[in-house]
Motif scaffolding. Structure first.
Motif, PDB file in Angstrom:
ATOM      1  N   THR A 175      34.538  24.253  25.007  1.00 58.32           N
ATOM      2  CA  THR A 175      35.110  24.787  26.240  1.00 58.32           C
ATOM      3  C   THR A 175      36.450  25.416  25.911  1.00 58.32           C
ATOM      4  O   THR A 175      36.854  25.483  24.737  1.00 58.32           O
ATOM      5  CB  THR A 175      35.245  23.693  27.318  1.00 58.32           C
ATOM      6  OG1 THR A 175      35.643  24.279  28.554  1.00 58.32           O
ATOM      7  CG2 THR A 175      36.266  22.632  26.916  1.00 58.32           C
ATOM      8  N   THR A 176      37.170  25.904  26.911  1.00 54.21           N
ATOM      9  CA  THR A 176      38.461  26.559  26.684  1.00 54.21           C
ATOM     10  C   THR A 176      39.524  25.918  27.563  1.00 54.21           C
ATOM     11  O   THR A 176      39.226  25.360  28.626  1.00 54.21           O
ATOM     12  CB  THR A 176      38.385  28.061  27.008  1.00 54.21           C
ATOM     13  OG1 THR A 176      37.881  28.232  28.338  1.00 54.21           O
ATOM     14  CG2 THR A 176      37.482  28.773  26.018  1.00 54.21           C
ATOM     15  N   PHE A 177      40.789  26.018  27.123  1.00 55.21           N
ATOM     16  CA  PHE A 177      41.893  25.385  27.838  1.00 55.21           C
ATOM     17  C   PHE A 177      43.037  26.373  28.019  1.00 55.21           C
ATOM     18  O   PHE A 177      43.347  27.163  27.128  1.00 55.21           O
ATOM     19  CB  PHE A 177      42.391  24.155  27.078  1.00 55.21           C
ATOM     20  CG  PHE A 177      41.335  23.107  26.864  1.00 55.21           C
ATOM     21  CD1 PHE A 177      41.032  22.191  27.863  1.00 55.21           C
ATOM     22  CD2 PHE A 177      40.622  23.051  25.671  1.00 55.21           C
ATOM     23  CE1 PHE A 177      40.049  21.228  27.675  1.00 55.21           C
ATOM     24  CE2 PHE A 177      39.644  22.096  25.471  1.00 55.21           C
ATOM     25  CZ  PHE A 177      39.345  21.180  26.480  1.00 55.21           C
ATOM     26  N   GLU A 178      43.659  26.297  29.170  1.00 55.13           N
ATOM     27  CA  GLU A 178      44.793  27.160  29.487  1.00 55.13           C
ATOM     28  C   GLU A 178      46.020  26.300  29.769  1.00 55.13           C
ATOM     29  O   GLU A 178      45.930  25.286  30.465  1.00 55.13           O
ATOM     30  CB  GLU A 178      44.462  28.022  30.704  1.00 55.13           C
ATOM     31  CG  GLU A 178      45.554  29.010  31.086  1.00 55.13           C
ATOM     32  CD  GLU A 178      45.150  29.845  32.290  1.00 55.13           C
ATOM     33  OE1 GLU A 178      45.601  29.531  33.417  1.00 55.13           O
ATOM     34  OE2 GLU A 178      44.347  30.791  32.105  1.00 55.13           O
ATOM     35  N   TYR A 179      47.185  26.703  29.233  1.00 55.94           N
ATOM     36  CA  TYR A 179      48.435  25.976  29.427  1.00 55.94           C
ATOM     37  C   TYR A 179      49.303  26.723  30.446  1.00 55.94           C
ATOM     38  O   TYR A 179      49.333  27.955  30.464  1.00 55.94           O
ATOM     39  CB  TYR A 179      49.219  25.888  28.115  1.00 55.94           C
ATOM     40  CG  TYR A 179      48.614  25.015  27.037  1.00 55.94           C
ATOM     41  CD1 TYR A 179      47.253  25.022  26.764  1.00 55.94           C
ATOM     42  CD2 TYR A 179      49.420  24.195  26.260  1.00 55.94           C
ATOM     43  CE1 TYR A 179      46.705  24.235  25.762  1.00 55.94           C
ATOM     44  CE2 TYR A 179      48.889  23.412  25.246  1.00 55.94           C
ATOM     45  CZ  TYR A 179      47.525  23.439  25.001  1.00 55.94           C
ATOM     46  OH  TYR A 179      46.990  22.665  24.015  1.00 55.94           O
ATOM     47  N   SER A 180      50.026  25.967  31.268  1.00 56.62           N
ATOM     48  CA  SER A 180      50.925  26.593  32.247  1.00 56.62           C
ATOM     49  C   SER A 180      52.023  25.612  32.643  1.00 56.62           C
ATOM     50  O   SER A 180      51.932  24.411  32.389  1.00 56.62           O
ATOM     51  CB  SER A 180      50.153  27.046  33.492  1.00 56.62           C
ATOM     52  OG  SER A 180      49.542  25.935  34.135  1.00 56.62           O
ATOM     53  N   ASN A 181      53.071  26.150  33.263  1.00 56.39           N
ATOM     54  CA  ASN A 181      54.135  25.339  33.881  1.00 56.39           C
ATOM     55  C   ASN A 181      54.814  24.372  32.906  1.00 56.39           C
ATOM     56  O   ASN A 181      54.901  23.175  33.171  1.00 56.39           O
ATOM     57  CB  ASN A 181      53.583  24.555  35.082  1.00 56.39           C
ATOM     58  CG  ASN A 181      53.001  25.462  36.142  1.00 56.39           C
ATOM     59  OD1 ASN A 181      53.516  26.553  36.374  1.00 56.39           O
ATOM     60  ND2 ASN A 181      51.914  25.019  36.762  1.00 56.39           N
ATOM     61  N   LEU A 182      55.285  24.883  31.799  1.00 55.35           N
ATOM     62  CA  LEU A 182      56.072  24.054  30.883  1.00 55.35           C
ATOM     63  C   LEU A 182      57.465  23.858  31.470  1.00 55.35           C
ATOM     64  O   LEU A 182      58.192  24.822  31.707  1.00 55.35           O
ATOM     65  CB  LEU A 182      56.164  24.721  29.514  1.00 55.35           C
ATOM     66  CG  LEU A 182      57.019  23.999  28.463  1.00 55.35           C
ATOM     67  CD1 LEU A 182      56.417  22.643  28.113  1.00 55.35           C
ATOM     68  CD2 LEU A 182      57.163  24.858  27.205  1.00 55.35           C
ATOM     69  N   THR A 183      57.841  22.612  31.732  1.00 58.87           N
ATOM     70  CA  THR A 183      59.140  22.330  32.344  1.00 58.87           C
ATOM     71  C   THR A 183      59.855  21.217  31.594  1.00 58.87           C
ATOM     72  O   THR A 183      59.227  20.373  30.946  1.00 58.87           O
ATOM     73  CB  THR A 183      58.988  21.899  33.819  1.00 58.87           C
ATOM     74  OG1 THR A 183      58.197  20.695  33.883  1.00 58.87           O
ATOM     75  CG2 THR A 183      58.316  22.980  34.633  1.00 58.87           C
ATOM     76  N   VAL A 184      61.196  21.221  31.695  1.00 55.12           N
ATOM     77  CA  VAL A 184      62.021  20.155  31.129  1.00 55.12           C
ATOM     78  C   VAL A 184      62.852  19.546  32.244  1.00 55.12           C
ATOM     79  O   VAL A 184      63.211  20.224  33.215  1.00 55.12           O
ATOM     80  CB  VAL A 184      62.928  20.680  29.997  1.00 55.12           C
ATOM     81  CG1 VAL A 184      62.101  21.102  28.797  1.00 55.12           C
ATOM     82  CG2 VAL A 184      63.782  21.842  30.474  1.00 55.12           C
ATOM     83  N   SER A 185      63.148  18.264  32.106  1.00 60.65           N
ATOM     84  CA  SER A 185      63.862  17.553  33.171  1.00 60.65           C
ATOM     85  C   SER A 185      65.321  17.971  33.279  1.00 60.65           C
ATOM     86  O   SER A 185      65.934  17.847  34.341  1.00 60.65           O
ATOM     87  CB  SER A 185      63.776  16.044  32.952  1.00 60.65           C
ATOM     88  OG  SER A 185      64.293  15.688  31.676  1.00 60.65           O
ATOM     89  N   GLU A 186      65.899  18.456  32.192  1.00 61.24           N
ATOM     90  CA  GLU A 186      67.294  18.906  32.195  1.00 61.24           C
ATOM     91  C   GLU A 186      67.404  20.144  31.315  1.00 61.24           C
ATOM     92  O   GLU A 186      66.645  20.313  30.358  1.00 61.24           O
ATOM     93  CB  GLU A 186      68.221  17.815  31.630  1.00 61.24           C
ATOM     94  CG  GLU A 186      68.157  16.481  32.352  1.00 61.24           C
ATOM     95  CD  GLU A 186      68.845  16.500  33.695  1.00 61.24           C
ATOM     96  OE1 GLU A 186      69.635  17.439  33.936  1.00 61.24           O
ATOM     97  OE2 GLU A 186      68.594  15.590  34.510  1.00 61.24           O
ATOM     98  N   ASN A 187      68.388  20.966  31.621  1.00 61.57           N
ATOM     99  CA  ASN A 187      68.658  22.129  30.776  1.00 61.57           C
ATOM    100  C   ASN A 187      69.641  21.813  29.661  1.00 61.57           C
ATOM    101  O   ASN A 187      69.697  22.520  28.658  1.00 61.57           O
ATOM    102  CB  ASN A 187      69.191  23.292  31.611  1.00 61.57           C
ATOM    103  CG  ASN A 187      68.146  23.823  32.572  1.00 61.57           C
ATOM    104  OD1 ASN A 187      66.969  23.903  32.225  1.00 61.57           O
ATOM    105  ND2 ASN A 187      68.566  24.173  33.785  1.00 61.57           N
TER     106      ASN A 187
END
Length: 756
Positions: free
Chosen positions: A543-555
């Motif tokens: 099957t195939t996978f898509e990545y999205s919405n990479l976030t960090v808790s602090e800058n």
């Protein structure tokens, strides 16, 4: 057991005897004080217990062989390793074994190491996480483990005498960190020291290794045992922190211990520490013993197959040749289809109670035919077998070739000389590919191999050494009953000469220089810009996978805080499957040379078709730090760090960044041998540097206006940056630049830094 009381009652001779085994597998007993003997036995992917009716340590009971570490690591699955560990613990309980010897988490420095099949990875973070999970699983059943081989046992050639010569930073960042997390978090009952020397000192008597680092720095409280026959100087070993020698020395080293105590070269305090650790291990074994434990071999056989199905790596799948159509005419070719190579040779070799091959697994499927194709007892083409296989392939829709490395090519005790598969197998693959355009290779091997056939075949399925039920896993994966989810835990280079250790493996007799430093595995290939055959972390799916919405808790965070990173993963295909999300960290601009990226997190997600889940990671100080020899500790340099989420080390899907700061400052002390550039590298020294530069610029003022123009000025400034201050004194003819004035400026700068 009252250990304090026993220590007072033991004679010197009895104390010495407890520091050595009574035979090959048992500790010493002392009947008058009710100190029992306990048994240890080989592992780590199955129980290799010596039969009761023999004196030969290589004649073992019938047991279950699980996938080897080379395969297990590709699961990237902590829970799976814990499940395996629990099964091993149950085996040990049923057979009255107190400690199983494993796991091994030495780094795969070179693909040639003959024992790579017993080790997890080229990456210390991955190796440490899987070893931790393995240990927790075993010890949850009241059975001990022996984390091995501590440390730097990265080759078999001259393994009992070679010196691994390594710098302090590489030692800690690559080779020790694989052991550190298991020691701190899983607390193995025993740690096994390696055979080799480290920077000239045998591991078995290396105080820096066994006491300063293992006990004082990491807080280890368990027992340190020697690898079998690794002891050089027994009294020196006890003083350095080696508690138990295995196997027995038949009393010879006991006498040396007694003599050393009597002449004062070994303190009774150090001997008592070792004896206390031995007694504590025996007490743990007695407390954990569960004699009613049942061992269901058939159930564990099924478990071995399920585990392997989640470890295998689909390396190539052109034209979606896999999964196979169950109605197609399929040729199974190669002796490994009938007699699979499913484990390595040496001390981990399991006497499997049964083995399921791929041919046995597909019994009843009339559309599958078989040809042996090659032999494994010698690298020689048998024309009759080759012709039969080619003819079968010619008349089939798909040819599946089961190939790889026979045991004579890789085993404990010797290293491989090359990365090639047997020539007879390569010829078979070439000839079959000429008559059939649909070819799948199923590999059985303990480490990376060169693949000159990679562009000639449609599919490559890496099974590694997959345990005694490998055939069941192969059938499930080939026909889509299971979806491949493994990822490579090591890089497959196109050829051996691309490997970073190529010029220094296996070394010059007893000296092995780790000249590649921290650039091991993918760290090296990324730094050099070398495209591997298959990169670290690579693995395909149905099957195939898509990545999205990479976030960090602090800058921006301080290095004593934890950063939370999250990324969404969606199964965009029409099959359920598992994706291993890999999190890499890199220092955008560092004053020391660091890898392009380093693995600092991974999560394996099961996703139904169309489903989205969030992978969550927690990054602490060590995720951003490098080991700084000047402070003998881990250090985070202030700056921007890149956070990358990827499906492999070369398939980065998303990235973001975070600024990390630290209150820790590196000690700085300048002298007249300090360069101007070093002075300029800190804020407090920049004014001094600019002052010096302005004076030099005046002296060479005409330089900027000659025919060379600005380039000459740039050249001069570059030269000055690399000049020690003492050289400027003699090199220039500026009255204000004298040795006395330079010394005064340096002293003032050092005082300013000391006050801060």
């Amino acid at each position: 057991m009252n250990i304090d009381k026993i220590l007072k009652e033991l004679t010197l001779e009895e104390k010495a005897s407890l520091c050595s085994g009574s035979d090959f597998w048992h500790t010493e007993e002392i009947k008058r004080l009710d100190i029992p003997s306990i048994m240890v036995s080989d592992g780590p992917h199955g129980l290799r217990k010596m039969r009761d009716d023999t004196d030969n340590p290589n004649e073992a009971i019938k047991a279950v062989c699980f996938p080897c570490a080379c395969a297990l690591a590709c699961s990237f699955d902590r829970k799976l390793l814990t499940t395996l560990g629990k099964a091993l613990g149950e085996e040990c309980q049923a057979e009255d074994v107190s400690v199983i010897l494993g796991p091994g988490c030495n780094i795969k420095r070179s693909p040639l190491c003959g024992r790579n099949f017993e080790y997890f990875s080229e990456d210390p973070y991955l190796a440490s996480q899987l070893a931790t999970a393995h240990i927790k699983g075993v010890q949850s059943k009241g059975v001990g483990t022996s984390l091995k081989h501590f440390a730097m046992n990265n080759q078999e050639t001259r393994r009992m005498s070679y010196s691994a010569n390594v710098d302090e930073r590489t030692f800690h960042e690559i080779y020790l960190s694989a052991f550190e997390t298991p020691v701190k978090e899983a607390k193995p009952w025993t740690v096994m020291c390696s055979y080799n020397r480290i920077n000239g000192e045998y591991s078995s008597q290396n105080k820096l290794l066994l006491t300063d680092i293992l006990r004082n720095e990491w807080g280890y409280e368990g027992l340190v045992v020697s690898d079998w026959g690794a002891v050089d100087d027994r009294p020196l070993g006890i003083a350095a922190g080696l508690d138990l020698e295995m196997p027995t020395s038949n009393g010879k080293n006991d006498e040396l211990i007694i003599e050393a105590v009597n002449n004062g070269s070994l303190s009774m305090k150090d001997l008592d520490k070792a004896v206390r650790n031995v007694l504590t291990l025996i007490q743990k074994a007695e407390d954990g013993y569960a004699p009613a434990t049942k061992w269901d071999k058939e159930k564990q056989h099924e478990l071995a197959g399920k585990i392997e199905s989640e470890c295998a790596v689909l390396l190539k799948n052109d034209d979606k040749i896999l999964p196979l159509d169950k109605s197609a005419k399929i040729a199974f070719i190669g002796e490994f289809a009938d007699k699979p190579r499913y484990q390595g040779g040496g001390s981990s070799h399991i006497n499997s109670f049964k083995v399921t091959s791929a041919l046995e697994a597909v019994k009843g499927m009339d559309n599958i035919t078989y040809a042996q194709g090659f032999v494994t007892d010698r690298d020689e083409t048998v024309d009759e077998l080759l012709d039969e296989a080619v003819e079968l392939a010619k008349n089939s829709d798909v040819a599946v070739i089961f190939a790889g490395l026979p045991e004579s090519f890789e085993s404990e005790g010797f290293d491989r000389k090359h990365m090639r598969m047997p020539d007879c197998q390569l010829k078979l693959i070439d000839e079959v590919a000429k008559v059939n355009k649909n070819v799948v290779i199923v590999l059985h091997n303990g480490s990376a191999v060169e693949m000159p056939f990679a562009d000639k075949v449609n599919g490559i399925l890496e099974m590694y050494l997959g345990g005694q039920n490998i055939g069941t896993a192969e059938k499930a994966l080939l026909f889509g009953e299971a979806n491949p989810s493994g990822k490579l835990a090591e890089t497959f280079p196109e050829k051996l000469s691309h490997n970073p250790s190529y010029l220094n493996f296996p070394g010059n007799m007893d000296d092995v220089d780790y000249a590649e430093g921290i650039f091991v595995g993918y760290r090296y290939y990324d730094e050099k810009g070398i495209k591997p055959l298959f990169p670290f972390g690579h693995g395909l799916s149905y099957t195939t996978f898509e990545y999205s919405n990479l976030t960090v808790s602090e800058n921006e965070i301080k290095d004593d805080k934890t950063l939370t990173v999250m990324v969404d993963v969606t199964n965009t295909g029409d099959r359920d499957g598992m994706e291993i999300v890999q999190l890499y960290v890199s220092d955008k601009e560092s004053s020391v040379r660091r890898p392009v990226r380093e693995l600092k997190g991974f999560e394996k997600l099961f996703l139904k078709a169309g489903e989205t889940k969030k992978a969550v990671f927690h990054l602490d100080k060590r995720s951003f730090a490098y080991y700084e020899p000047d402070i003998h500790d881990w250090f985070v340099e202030y700056g921007e760090f890149i956070i990358e989420a990827g499906s492999s080390s070369r398939d980065i899907r998303l990235s973001t960044s975070v600024y990390v700061s630290s209150d820790t400052k590196l000690p700085v002390h300048f002298t007249l041998n300090t360069t101007c550039g070093e002075i300029n590298s800190i804020p407090e020294g920049r004014a001094m540097f600019e002052n010096i530069l302005s004076k030099i610029d005046c002296d060479f003022g005409d330089t900027a206006s000659d025919d060379l123009g600005a380039s000459a000025k740039e050249m001069m400034e570059a030269m000055i940056r690399d000049m020690p201050l003492r050289t400027l004194v003699t090199f220039t003819n500026v009255p204000d630049i004298t040795r006395a004035k330079m010394s005064e400026m340096v002293e003032n700068l050092n005082e300013m830094l000391a006050e801060k």
